[in-house]
Design a protein around this motif. Structure first.
Motif, PDB file in Angstrom:
ATOM      1  N   ARG A   4       0.815  -1.195   0.000  1.00  0.00           N
ATOM      2  CA  ARG A   4       0.000   0.000   0.000  1.00  0.00           C
ATOM      3  C   ARG A   4       0.866   1.268   0.000  1.00  0.00           C
ATOM      4  O   ARG A   4       0.598   2.221  -0.722  1.00  0.00           O
ATOM      5  CB  ARG A   4      -0.874  -0.058   1.249  1.00  0.00           C
ATOM      6  CG  ARG A   4      -1.823   1.069   1.412  1.00  0.00           C
ATOM      7  CD  ARG A   4      -1.564   1.724   2.719  1.00  0.00           C
ATOM      8  NE  ARG A   4      -2.486   2.801   2.900  1.00  0.00           N
ATOM      9  CZ  ARG A   4      -2.121   4.015   3.302  1.00  0.00           C
ATOM     10  NH1 ARG A   4      -0.868   4.256   3.587  1.00  0.00           N
ATOM     11  NH2 ARG A   4      -3.006   4.949   3.441  1.00  0.00           N
ATOM     12  N   GLN A   5       1.933   1.262   0.801  1.00  0.00           N
ATOM     13  CA  GLN A   5       2.804   2.434   0.852  1.00  0.00           C
ATOM     14  C   GLN A   5       3.483   2.682  -0.489  1.00  0.00           C
ATOM     15  O   GLN A   5       3.601   3.815  -0.939  1.00  0.00           O
ATOM     16  CB  GLN A   5       3.880   2.261   1.934  1.00  0.00           C
ATOM     17  CG  GLN A   5       3.412   2.554   3.323  1.00  0.00           C
ATOM     18  CD  GLN A   5       2.976   3.986   3.524  1.00  0.00           C
ATOM     19  OE1 GLN A   5       1.815   4.317   3.293  1.00  0.00           O
ATOM     20  NE2 GLN A   5       3.891   4.855   3.919  1.00  0.00           N
ATOM     21  N   MET A  51       0.735   4.083  -2.952  1.00  0.00           N
ATOM     22  CA  MET A  51      -0.022   5.308  -2.672  1.00  0.00           C
ATOM     23  C   MET A  51       0.282   6.487  -3.599  1.00  0.00           C
ATOM     24  O   MET A  51      -0.650   7.118  -4.113  1.00  0.00           O
ATOM     25  CB  MET A  51       0.157   5.709  -1.208  1.00  0.00           C
ATOM     26  CG  MET A  51      -0.837   5.051  -0.284  1.00  0.00           C
ATOM     27  SD  MET A  51      -2.559   5.486  -0.656  1.00  0.00           S
ATOM     28  CE  MET A  51      -2.729   6.919   0.409  1.00  0.00           C
ATOM     29  N   PRO A  52       1.557   6.838  -3.848  1.00  0.00           N
ATOM     30  CA  PRO A  52       1.780   8.000  -4.727  1.00  0.00           C
ATOM     31  C   PRO A  52       1.166   7.795  -6.114  1.00  0.00           C
ATOM     32  O   PRO A  52       0.606   8.733  -6.692  1.00  0.00           O
ATOM     33  CB  PRO A  52       3.310   8.087  -4.812  1.00  0.00           C
ATOM     34  CG  PRO A  52       3.798   7.395  -3.582  1.00  0.00           C
ATOM     35  CD  PRO A  52       2.809   6.297  -3.317  1.00  0.00           C
ATOM     36  N   PHE A  53       1.224   6.573  -6.617  1.00  0.00           N
ATOM     37  CA  PHE A  53       0.656   6.295  -7.936  1.00  0.00           C
ATOM     38  C   PHE A  53      -0.870   6.315  -7.884  1.00  0.00           C
ATOM     39  O   PHE A  53      -1.535   6.805  -8.787  1.00  0.00           O
ATOM     40  CB  PHE A  53       1.180   4.945  -8.452  1.00  0.00           C
ATOM     41  CG  PHE A  53       2.679   4.906  -8.526  1.00  0.00           C
ATOM     42  CD1 PHE A  53       3.346   5.484  -9.604  1.00  0.00           C
ATOM     43  CD2 PHE A  53       3.423   4.346  -7.506  1.00  0.00           C
ATOM     44  CE1 PHE A  53       4.731   5.492  -9.655  1.00  0.00           C
ATOM     45  CE2 PHE A  53       4.811   4.345  -7.551  1.00  0.00           C
ATOM     46  CZ  PHE A  53       5.462   4.920  -8.633  1.00  0.00           C
ATOM     47  N   GLU A  98      -2.604   8.099  -5.828  1.00  0.00           N
ATOM     48  CA  GLU A  98      -3.020   9.504  -5.705  1.00  0.00           C
ATOM     49  C   GLU A  98      -2.997  10.211  -7.048  1.00  0.00           C
ATOM     50  O   GLU A  98      -3.870  11.026  -7.343  1.00  0.00           O
ATOM     51  CB  GLU A  98      -2.130  10.235  -4.694  1.00  0.00           C
ATOM     52  CG  GLU A  98      -2.512   9.893  -3.269  1.00  0.00           C
ATOM     53  CD  GLU A  98      -1.454  10.314  -2.270  1.00  0.00           C
ATOM     54  OE1 GLU A  98      -0.679  11.247  -2.548  1.00  0.00           O
ATOM     55  OE2 GLU A  98      -1.387   9.696  -1.193  1.00  0.00           O
ATOM     56  N   ASP A  99      -1.987   9.878  -7.867  1.00  0.00           N
ATOM     57  CA  ASP A  99      -1.936  10.478  -9.207  1.00  0.00           C
ATOM     58  C   ASP A  99      -3.152  10.043 -10.028  1.00  0.00           C
ATOM     59  O   ASP A  99      -3.782  10.853 -10.708  1.00  0.00           O
ATOM     60  CB  ASP A  99      -0.650  10.071  -9.926  1.00  0.00           C
ATOM     61  CG  ASP A  99       0.583  10.738  -9.306  1.00  0.00           C
ATOM     62  OD1 ASP A  99       0.413  11.684  -8.515  1.00  0.00           O
ATOM     63  OD2 ASP A  99       1.699  10.308  -9.620  1.00  0.00           O
TER      64      ASP A  99
END
Lengths: 251, 251
Positions: free
Chosen positions: B85-86, B89-91, B93-94
């Motif tokens: 999950r960590q 997450m950035p992907f 969110e994009d």
């Protein structure tokens, strides 16, 4: 509860085994686990076997063990932390889309800051906070926001247990209680470089019905950012949104 | 492990007690818990006492019990689900900043889709997926993306255990294996209104080194959205980013 000869209950040993795993040590051999958990090796083998059967632990091809997916599932499908986090996420995402660094949600737990959620952009500044990890109260903006809006008896007992706190913000002379009053007056806490020297933390409380902090949201930013003051109202508005989403403010 | 007269171990009963809580039932009386967990009432009282002492359960002012914050902390500070999950997450969110509805991450678990993460915008369409909740494989785009990129023996044993799957997509005649091959050819799975009639699901696999799905990312969108085809490459790029972030693709 069936107790071992040493008087520990099975559940006690079970909790000690789970506690042996953390973000820096997510898998280990059974003998390391036995040592870290302070559970006798034979008992550890037996407990690991049974926990693996229930998928609370899983075995890697190397023979090392780690926490199992089933444990994550059981702990996350119904939890106060998950409820708070779910309510907070849309607001945290809005904040994150503005600050593009780190946006965090935390609660006060056992005199520490327990990180419930952390959103981070790629390429953002260094940040020690880990989900389900803990941070010191009086060295973080989130901790100070939580403590400033804690009931008076919580503040006093924190100070009684942490005499080192009064010296941390200013080595010469520092009135910790006045500092907490200042945070309440301003409505936010900020800290430069207490955990990482190149970053600034900003945090505001998520206030419950009776004015106490039920959580804090914070951001971690590069030190010296010029638009810092502009971020505070964004955090405050987000905190109100979270309070409303968890039913602490009227709709 | 100390066994009760019925032959259940303490850990077995402990797991049954945790399993009694879910997203729709996050707190309950001890007697309800005893009934749902199928653990004798006296044993449930004793276990609840000890679990509460370790903060694996907590008592509400009403006397009801729910999962404790400490359980959440222990299960989340080191877990394969949290690592995945960590990294994702950035992907996610994009992707979420583009689709503004729901973006989800899931894995295949016990013939079901286990939801690891869900990002949702305020005002987005209805969506049954809950974090740590489960969804049916052959009625969700994420499930089909996971199954299409599962090893052949996993697909075959899924079909052997789920004969109803072959009839679900088209009531007249449907070649489930050909459908899976079609997903592999296109690189994504889509489903209109299988779980909720007003929504479309789109999902792509996060592929591991050997071409197998280690996870799936999916979006849930209003039915009939015109820019649907444009979203597929966004998901594919995100899935590659996640695969790279977890070390399954070279940097």
């Amino acid at each position: 509860m069936a107790n071992s000869r040493s008087g520990d209950s099975m559940l006690e040993r079970f909790v000690r085994i789970l506690s042996a795993f953390d973000a820096t040590r997510s898998s280990m051999s059974v003998s390391t686990l036995s040592r870290r958990a302070e559970v006798p090796l034979a008992t550890t083998y037996r407990l690991v076997d049974e926990m693996a059967r229930h998928e609370l632990l899983s075995r890697e091809p190397s023979g090392e063990v780690r926490l199992g997916l089933r444990l994550w599932e059981l702990a996350n499908r119904s939890s106060p932390a998950v409820d708070l986090r779910q309510a907070a996420m849309p607001f945290m995402e809005d904040i994150q889309s503005v600050v593009r660094q780190h946006t965090q949600l935390a609660v006060l737990k056992d005199d520490e800051v327990l990180i419930i959620e952390r959103l981070s952009s790629r390429g953002s500044v260094v940040n020690q906070a880990k989900i389900a990890g803990r941070m010191p109260v009086h060295r973080t903006a989130m901790g100070m926001a939580l403590l400033a809006y804690a009931p008076n008896h919580v503040q006093e007992s924190y100070l009684a247990r942490h005499p080192e706190a009064v010296a941390v913000v200013d080595a010469v002379s520092f009135d910790f209680r006045r500092h907490l009053a200042g945070i309440r007056k301003r409505g936010y806490a900020s800290f430069d470089g207490r955990v990482d020297t190149d970053t600034t933390g900003l945090a505001v409380p998520v206030l419950g019905k009776h004015g106490q902090a039920i959580a804090a949201i914070g951001v971690v930013l590069p030190l010296g950012l010029e638009n810092l003051p502009a971020i505070v109202p964004v955090l405050m508005a987000g905190a109100r949104g979270i309070a409303r989403a968890v039913g602490e403010l009227p709709d």
